[in-house]
Design an enzyme around this catalytic site. Sequence first.
Site, PDB file in Angstrom:
ATOM      1  N   LYS A  78       0.857  -1.191   0.000  1.00  0.00           N
ATOM      2  CA  LYS A  78       0.000   0.000   0.000  1.00  0.00           C
ATOM      3  C   LYS A  78       0.890   1.237   0.000  1.00  0.00           C
ATOM      4  CE  LYS A  78      -3.092   2.395   3.192  1.00  0.00           C
ATOM      5  NZ  LYS A  78      -4.071   2.211   4.256  1.00  0.00           N
TER       6      LYS A  78
HETATM    7  C1  5RP Z   1      -1.965   4.732   8.162  1.00  0.00           C
HETATM    8  C2  5RP Z   1      -2.736   3.839   7.284  1.00  0.00           C
HETATM    9  C3  5RP Z   1      -4.078   4.282   6.854  1.00  0.00           C
HETATM   10  O1  5RP Z   1      -4.896   3.174   6.786  1.00  0.00           O
HETATM   11  C4  5RP Z   1      -3.932   4.949   5.534  1.00  0.00           C
HETATM   12  O2  5RP Z   1      -3.384   6.196   5.690  1.00  0.00           O
HETATM   13  C5  5RP Z   1      -5.194   4.925   4.646  1.00  0.00           C
HETATM   14  O3  5RP Z   1      -6.075   5.831   4.937  1.00  0.00           O
HETATM   15  P1  5RP Z   1      -6.304   7.181   4.161  1.00  0.00           P
HETATM   16  O4  5RP Z   1      -7.000   6.828   2.870  1.00  0.00           O
HETATM   17  O5  5RP Z   1      -7.152   7.942   5.115  1.00  0.00           O
HETATM   18  O6  5RP Z   1      -4.958   7.820   3.882  1.00  0.00           O
HETATM   19  O7  5RP Z   1      -2.307   2.783   6.911  1.00  0.00           O
HETATM   20  O8  5RP Z   1      -0.799   4.140   8.521  1.00  0.00           O
END
Ligand code: 5RP
Length: 260
Positions: free
Chosen positions: A173
């Site tokens: 991610k």
């Molecule tokens: C933080 C994360 C969050 O889940 C991530 O930031 C995703 O959320 P957003 O779309 O609000 O940025 O992993 O460590």
Amino acid sequence: MDWGIKNRISQIIKPGTGRTVMLAVDHGYFLGPTSGLEKPRDTIMPLVSYADSLMLTRGVLRNCIDPEIYTPIVLRVSGGNSIVGEDLSREGITVSLEDAVRLNVSAVALSIYIGSKYEHQTLMNLAGLIDKCGDYGIPVLAVTAVGKEMTRDARYLGLCCRIAAELGANFVKTYYCEGFEKVVGGCPVPVVIAGGKKIEEKDALRLAYNAIQDGAVGVDMGRNIFQSQRPVAMIKAVRAIVHQGASVDQAFDIYNKPEN
Ligand code: 5RP
């Protein structure tokens, strides 16, 4: 790849489209009661059936989510830091794999902090977790590039994603950026994007659209869904982009439909 890992990944990245809409609601693990997640159950439960998976912590899962749901769980297993602490990158592993199995998770998620003070510690956390998860057939999602000070360009994000994949993460991610196709192109495992800070709904839909066009398998979006004026309409619109090939305008129409 191990059958169990493949099977669990296919619960999250849907075989029909090869894509996924993950709902990220794990923010409280270092941010506390973030806007929109003050009462996690009230925010999350209406969205659950529209998400291909829920990314969250053990505490919120146990206390706020009905165990009867079918939505696959991606459990955050790293933490030990806070927004006001010494250094955001100082994370350890916070959940045993035995407990993750008890919670019937489809994957676990852990953050790595490339270029930060605790880079090595977080990369070794990832490597160790991947070894342990291999014993249980549980896929690992590496979360990259969290932290304000990082320059989120294709070079840096490409470095983060590639290192995560080299260490054995099953999917990664990261954030969207200009030249995102290079980030995806240099990463041998599927990439999903975070949504980042809340922006206008149409801009968030454009972000999702561009990420898909550039090769992401989907989104792991939080604030741009649960902080929206109309969270259910927003997740439906994101789904249309990710799974149905909708354009930004088509998705925005879905967002604006009164019945959504
Ligand atoms: C933080 C994360 C969050 O889940 C991530 O930031 C995703 O959320 P957003 O779309 O609000 O940025 O992993 O460590």
